[in-house]
Structures are given as C-alpha cells and as structure tokens.
Design a protein around this motif. Structure first.
Motif, PDB file in Angstrom:
ATOM      1  N   GLY A 109       8.189  24.199 -47.474  1.00  0.00           N
ATOM      2  CA  GLY A 109       7.342  23.434 -48.383  1.00  0.00           C
ATOM      3  C   GLY A 109       5.881  23.834 -48.311  1.00  0.00           C
ATOM      4  N   THR A 110       5.040  23.030 -48.957  1.00  0.00           N
ATOM      5  CA  THR A 110       3.587  23.212 -48.940  1.00  0.00           C
ATOM      6  C   THR A 110       3.032  22.364 -47.808  1.00  0.00           C
ATOM      7  OG1 THR A 110       3.624  23.476 -51.328  1.00  0.00           O
ATOM      8  CG2 THR A 110       1.478  23.047 -50.318  1.00  0.00           C
ATOM      9  N   VAL A 111       2.114  22.943 -47.024  1.00  0.00           N
ATOM     10  CA  VAL A 111       1.649  22.250 -45.826  1.00  0.00           C
ATOM     11  C   VAL A 111       0.199  22.621 -45.523  1.00  0.00           C
ATOM     12  CG1 VAL A 111       2.498  24.051 -44.257  1.00  0.00           C
ATOM     13  CG2 VAL A 111       2.240  21.718 -43.411  1.00  0.00           C
ATOM     14  N   ALA A 112      -0.519  21.689 -44.907  1.00  0.00           N
ATOM     15  CA  ALA A 112      -1.841  21.941 -44.340  1.00  0.00           C
ATOM     16  C   ALA A 112      -2.024  21.003 -43.153  1.00  0.00           C
ATOM     17  CB  ALA A 112      -2.943  21.728 -45.369  1.00  0.00           C
ATOM     18  N   VAL A 113      -2.652  21.511 -42.115  1.00  0.00           N
ATOM     19  CA  VAL A 113      -2.875  20.731 -40.896  1.00  0.00           C
ATOM     20  C   VAL A 113      -4.225  20.032 -40.982  1.00  0.00           C
ATOM     21  CG1 VAL A 113      -3.167  20.846 -38.383  1.00  0.00           C
ATOM     22  CG2 VAL A 113      -1.480  22.318 -39.523  1.00  0.00           C
ATOM     23  N   PHE A 114      -4.219  18.725 -40.635  1.00  0.00           N
ATOM     24  CA  PHE A 114      -5.473  17.983 -40.512  1.00  0.00           C
ATOM     25  C   PHE A 114      -5.495  17.279 -39.174  1.00  0.00           C
ATOM     26  CE2 PHE A 114      -2.684  14.767 -42.399  1.00  0.00           C
ATOM     27  CZ  PHE A 114      -3.052  13.592 -41.774  1.00  0.00           C
ATOM     28  N   ARG A 115      -6.682  16.834 -38.801  1.00  0.00           N
ATOM     29  CA  ARG A 115      -6.844  16.086 -37.552  1.00  0.00           C
ATOM     30  C   ARG A 115      -7.227  14.654 -37.861  1.00  0.00           C
ATOM     31  NH1 ARG A 115      -7.262  19.165 -32.644  1.00  0.00           N
ATOM     32  NH2 ARG A 115      -7.187  21.376 -33.135  1.00  0.00           N
ATOM     33  N   ASP A 116      -6.698  13.746 -37.039  1.00  0.00           N
ATOM     34  CA  ASP A 116      -7.106  12.348 -37.195  1.00  0.00           C
ATOM     35  C   ASP A 116      -8.451  12.147 -36.497  1.00  0.00           C
ATOM     36  OD1 ASP A 116      -6.594  11.947 -34.422  1.00  0.00           O
ATOM     37  OD2 ASP A 116      -4.744  10.833 -34.783  1.00  0.00           O
ATOM     38  N   LEU A 117      -8.926  10.925 -36.451  1.00  0.00           N
ATOM     39  CA  LEU A 117     -10.259  10.670 -35.906  1.00  0.00           C
ATOM     40  C   LEU A 117     -10.381  11.013 -34.437  1.00  0.00           C
ATOM     41  CD1 LEU A 117     -10.858   6.867 -35.345  1.00  0.00           C
ATOM     42  CD2 LEU A 117      -8.611   7.878 -35.683  1.00  0.00           C
ATOM     43  N   TYR A 118      -9.265  11.130 -33.714  1.00  0.00           N
ATOM     44  CA  TYR A 118      -9.325  11.458 -32.289  1.00  0.00           C
ATOM     45  C   TYR A 118      -8.999  12.916 -31.995  1.00  0.00           C
ATOM     46  CZ  TYR A 118      -9.471   6.430 -31.875  1.00  0.00           C
ATOM     47  OH  TYR A 118      -9.834   5.114 -32.008  1.00  0.00           O
ATOM     48  N   GLY A 119      -8.537  13.651 -33.000  1.00  0.00           N
ATOM     49  CA  GLY A 119      -8.210  15.060 -32.807  1.00  0.00           C
ATOM     50  C   GLY A 119      -6.729  15.367 -32.805  1.00  0.00           C
ATOM     51  N   ASN A 120      -5.857  14.353 -32.907  1.00  0.00           N
ATOM     52  CA  ASN A 120      -4.421  14.625 -33.025  1.00  0.00           C
ATOM     53  C   ASN A 120      -4.170  15.438 -34.285  1.00  0.00           C
ATOM     54  OD1 ASN A 120      -3.237  13.009 -30.793  1.00  0.00           O
ATOM     55  ND2 ASN A 120      -4.202  11.326 -31.915  1.00  0.00           N
ATOM     56  N   ARG A 121      -3.275  16.397 -34.176  1.00  0.00           N
ATOM     57  CA  ARG A 121      -2.966  17.274 -35.311  1.00  0.00           C
ATOM     58  C   ARG A 121      -1.789  16.721 -36.107  1.00  0.00           C
ATOM     59  NH1 ARG A 121      -1.905  22.831 -33.864  1.00  0.00           N
ATOM     60  NH2 ARG A 121      -2.969  23.450 -35.771  1.00  0.00           N
ATOM     61  N   TRP A 122      -1.971  16.703 -37.423  1.00  0.00           N
ATOM     62  CA  TRP A 122      -0.975  16.211 -38.375  1.00  0.00           C
ATOM     63  C   TRP A 122      -0.690  17.281 -39.410  1.00  0.00           C
ATOM     64  CZ3 TRP A 122       0.552  10.885 -39.440  1.00  0.00           C
ATOM     65  CH2 TRP A 122       0.059   9.970 -38.511  1.00  0.00           C
ATOM     66  N   ASP A 123       0.543  17.336 -39.892  1.00  0.00           N
ATOM     67  CA  ASP A 123       0.871  18.118 -41.081  1.00  0.00           C
ATOM     68  C   ASP A 123       0.891  17.170 -42.275  1.00  0.00           C
ATOM     69  OD1 ASP A 123       1.240  20.633 -40.020  1.00  0.00           O
ATOM     70  OD2 ASP A 123       3.420  20.638 -40.208  1.00  0.00           O
ATOM     71  N   LEU A 124       0.190  17.541 -43.337  1.00  0.00           N
ATOM     72  CA  LEU A 124       0.434  16.955 -44.642  1.00  0.00           C
ATOM     73  C   LEU A 124       1.406  17.927 -45.292  1.00  0.00           C
ATOM     74  CD1 LEU A 124      -0.121  14.900 -46.909  1.00  0.00           C
ATOM     75  CD2 LEU A 124      -1.921  16.449 -47.704  1.00  0.00           C
ATOM     76  N   ILE A 125       2.554  17.424 -45.731  1.00  0.00           N
ATOM     77  CA  ILE A 125       3.597  18.329 -46.190  1.00  0.00           C
ATOM     78  C   ILE A 125       4.328  17.785 -47.404  1.00  0.00           C
ATOM     79  CG2 ILE A 125       5.242  17.323 -44.544  1.00  0.00           C
ATOM     80  CD1 ILE A 125       6.472  20.121 -44.247  1.00  0.00           C
ATOM     81  N   GLN A 126       4.584  18.687 -48.327  1.00  0.00           N
ATOM     82  CA  GLN A 126       5.491  18.391 -49.437  1.00  0.00           C
ATOM     83  C   GLN A 126       6.689  19.292 -49.263  1.00  0.00           C
ATOM     84  OE1 GLN A 126       3.898  18.641 -53.417  1.00  0.00           O
ATOM     85  NE2 GLN A 126       5.872  18.236 -54.355  1.00  0.00           N
ATOM     86  N   HIS A 127       7.824  18.680 -48.918  1.00  0.00           N
ATOM     87  CA  HIS A 127       9.052  19.447 -48.690  1.00  0.00           C
ATOM     88  C   HIS A 127       9.600  19.997 -50.003  1.00  0.00           C
ATOM     89  CE1 HIS A 127       9.368  18.246 -44.503  1.00  0.00           C
ATOM     90  NE2 HIS A 127       9.021  17.040 -44.888  1.00  0.00           N
ATOM     91  N   ARG A 128      10.264  21.124 -49.900  1.00  0.00           N
ATOM     92  CA  ARG A 128      10.924  21.712 -51.080  1.00  0.00           C
ATOM     93  C   ARG A 128      12.118  20.875 -51.455  1.00  0.00           C
ATOM     94  NH1 ARG A 128       7.995  25.718 -52.006  1.00  0.00           N
ATOM     95  NH2 ARG A 128       7.426  27.291 -50.504  1.00  0.00           N
TER      96      ARG A 128
END
Length: 128
Positions: A109-128
């Motif tokens: 899918g389409t994905v980009a990594v972001f960080r929350d306010l403390y630095g934890n890493r998250w994927d924002l993802i739209q699955h195929r």
C-alpha cells in the motif's frame, strides 16, 4: 477471544497526550476516569469503529520514563490505517504532525512514517 481491545502507550502527561491523539490525530476519548490523586485510566480510540484503543499510561518510574517515545527500540510500532491516504496525509501535515519521509508506494500500500509527540514511530497507511 475476538480481538485486541487495548494497547498501552507510555506518556509523560495525560493532557498533552490527549491534545495530540484527540486534538491532532482525531481519536475519540472512550474513557477518562480518575483512579487516584495521580493516576487516570485514559483510553482513546481511532476514528473508525472496531479498531484497537490506546491506553494512555503516564510513566511513573525511571524505567517507564526511559521508554516514553521509544517503546519499540526505534521501529515503527503503531499503524494507523486510512481509506484516503492523500486526504489524511494532507490533514495531518496541516495540523503539524511531523512526517519523517514523503509518502511511498510499497507492495502492500501507500505509506509514510510519522512521529507522535514523544517520538514513537507510526505508519500512516492505505492498504491495497
């Protein structure tokens, strides 16, 4: 057993965590109950029904505080799915969410990594 209901996320402060997860990401507060003078049971849910909620747990000792923002050793540890990646990416960027990278296409899918306010890493993802 049907699903995982909650995942604990260590935070420094309940209210600043609520400001990020509810105010910026758009989660809803499922519960915010005072347990004692210093502890609350704070649960937030992603906007779409049926997802796993986050128990926002204030770190209370040195071991817990050392893990705030790095609960997974630097790996992406949380995955936020969307059905409209472009719109959600634009909305989150507009409210100040920091993305580490430009969106990319992967086989899943389409994905980009972001960080929350403390630095934890998250994927924002739209699955195929």
């Amino acid at each position: 057993m049907n699903r995982i209901d909650l995942v604990t996320l260590l935070v420094e402060d309940y209210d600043e965590a609520l400001a990020f997860y509810v105010g910026l990401l758009g989660f809803t507060v499922r519960e915010d109950t005072r347990v004692d003078e210093h502890k609350r049971w704070v649960v937030v849910d992603p906007p779409a029904p049926g997802g796993t909620g986050l128990l926002l747990a204030r770190a209370v000792n040195p071991a817990q505080r050392s893990r705030v923002g790095d609960q997974t050793g630097g790996r992406v540890g949380f995955f936020l799915s969307t059905s409209d990646f472009a719109a959600e990416h634009a909305r989150l960027t507009a409210v100040g969410v920091h993305f580490e990278e430009v969106p990319r296409e992967e086989p899943y899918g389409t994905v980009a990594v972001f960080r929350d306010l403390y630095g934890n890493r998250w994927d924002l993802i739209q699955h195929r």
